[in-house]
Scaffold this active site. Structure first.
Site, PDB file in Angstrom:
ATOM      1  N   HIS A  69      -1.952   3.917   6.193  1.00 12.20           N
ATOM      2  CA  HIS A  69      -0.726   3.206   7.186  1.00 12.20           C
ATOM      3  C   HIS A  69       0.420   4.250   7.458  1.00 12.20           C
ATOM      4  CE1 HIS A  69      -2.338  -0.927   5.933  1.00 12.20           C
ATOM      5  NE2 HIS A  69      -3.207  -0.315   6.376  1.00 12.20           N
ATOM      6  N   TYR A  90       1.606   6.554  11.246  1.00 13.25           N
ATOM      7  CA  TYR A  90       2.877   6.845  11.830  1.00 13.25           C
ATOM      8  C   TYR A  90       3.135   8.293  12.062  1.00 13.25           C
ATOM      9  CZ  TYR A  90       3.180   1.883  10.147  1.00 13.25           C
ATOM     10  OH  TYR A  90       3.002   0.498  10.228  1.00 13.25           O
ATOM     11  N   ASP A 121       5.788   1.314   4.145  1.00  8.47           N
ATOM     12  CA  ASP A 121       4.514   1.726   3.677  1.00  8.47           C
ATOM     13  C   ASP A 121       4.458   2.651   2.419  1.00  8.47           C
ATOM     14  OD1 ASP A 121       2.414  -0.029   4.636  1.00  8.47           O
ATOM     15  OD2 ASP A 121       2.811   0.860   6.854  1.00  8.47           O
ATOM     16  N   GLU A 144      -2.877  -5.881   6.322  1.00 10.68           N
ATOM     17  CA  GLU A 144      -1.602  -6.598   5.628  1.00 10.68           C
ATOM     18  C   GLU A 144      -2.025  -7.934   5.654  1.00 10.68           C
ATOM     19  OE1 GLU A 144       0.043  -4.676   4.379  1.00 10.68           O
ATOM     20  OE2 GLU A 144       0.700  -2.854   5.460  1.00 10.68           O
ATOM     21  N   GLU A 152      -2.632   1.640   2.112  1.00 14.96           N
ATOM     22  CA  GLU A 152      -1.059   1.653   2.519  1.00 14.96           C
ATOM     23  C   GLU A 152      -1.069   3.202   2.895  1.00 14.96           C
ATOM     24  OE1 GLU A 152       0.715  -0.621   3.074  1.00 14.96           O
ATOM     25  OE2 GLU A 152      -0.087  -2.390   1.996  1.00 14.96           O
TER      26      GLU A 152
END
Length: 319
Positions: A100, A104, A66, A191, A97
């Site tokens: 994203h 994490y 990402d 996505e 992105e």
């Protein structure tokens, strides 16, 4: 006076797919801070050391991809826009992105200690398989043709992410780490749109090529997919052999490789279909999001859309 710079006019749409994609992406906007990840801590504590190691590594790998997509990938596509509205869509894709990649880190900060996080990023930044696929994709972004860059982007978004997505979807199907999986389902939803949209833009350019040029590009495309799959197979075995999931993950990868080819208007390469994928994983993709109560904190207008499996005809995207 001669026009120096043009204002974007959303009332003069040249390609209706630009408008519909913009609306789809803005309707499904989300942020990781609204997902109660701490609710998964009880599940996390019950995982084995091998399982915790796997979760950390797959999310480390996803963070790398990402990051590549947000910092280099979307920018590489901007040089070949057909309409000003297409660039606006890319702006949205690039921002998401980044969301994203940050998501994490939110997962890490909830589940892992500081030293564990440092170990995860150390592993991510030195893993031979991760670095190889990042190098392959990034070199295309830097030196490829406009159509080759779109192929690389679609392969990344619709294929390479899925070796990592398998893990949280598997746990979701076994009633574990539901909020972590919620984030992954939201990412998959994004996505899916990114892959179909960029694949659609690829098809517009591909259809303008001569038959000879199409054959040459198609050969290059399949050669690239073979190269990426070979590397991904090694990556998958290094991650999943310890927990015994390798063959199921490889089936899932081949299925998604075919979906990437469908995004690009090409024929599937592998025999694997949705029927061959672990039904727990397919169910995890197709179910709607949980719509947690915490969304009421920001008003009734802030609602998550549905996370839906992409249907085969979605990959034709208006062509």
């Amino acid at each position: 006076m001669e026009t120096y710079y043009k204002a974007i006019n959303w009332n003069a749409i040249e390609d209706v797919i630009d408008k519909s994609t913009w609306e789809k992406l803005t309707e499904q906007f989300w942020l990781d801070t609204r997902i109660p990840l701490s609710n998964d801590l009880d599940d996390w504590r019950k995982l084995t050391a091998e399982e915790k190691d796997l979760v950390g590594k797959v999310f480390g790998g996803l963070t790398l991809l990402d990051t590549l997509q947000s910092e280099t990938g979307v920018q590489a596509l901007r040089n070949d826009i057909r309409t000003p509205h297409e660039e606006a869509v890319y702006n949205n894709i690039q921002f998401m992105e980044s969301v994203h990649a940050k998501s994490y880190s939110s997962i890490f900060s909830t589940l892992n200690t500081k030293s564990e996080i440092e170990d995860i990023f150390g592993w991510t930044n030195s893993n031979e398989y991760l670095q190889r696929k990042a190098k392959i994709i990034n070199e295309i972004y830097e030196t490829g043709t406009p159509l080759e860059k779109k192929v690389a982007s679609v392969f990344l978004e619709t294929f390479l992410f899925y070796s990592g997505f398998f893990t949280p979807l598997y746990y979701l199907g076994n009633n574990k780490l539901a909020n972590v999986a919620e984030i992954i389902k939201l990412i998959i939803r994004d996505e899916s749109v990114h892959g179909t949209y960029i694949g659609y833009k690829f098809q517009l350019g591909f259809n303008e090529l001569s038959e000879e040029e199409q054959d040459k590009l198609r050969d290059w495309m399949y050669d690239l997919l073979y190269q990426l799959y070979e590397n991904e197979e090694g990556y998958t075995r290094s991650l999943y052999d310890a927990v015994g999931w390798t063959e199921e993950v490889l089936t899932f990868l081949r299925y998604n490789a075919n979906k990437a080819l469908m995004n690009l208007g090409q024929d599937p390469l592998f025999p694997d279909s949705a029927d061959d994928v672990n039904p727990i994983i397919m169910n995890g993709i197709s179910t709607g999001t949980s719509n947690h109560d915490f969304f009421s904190q920001v008003g009734n207008g802030y609602l998550l859309g549905e996370v839906e499996a992409m249907q085969d005809d979605d990959y034709l995207y208006g062509l």
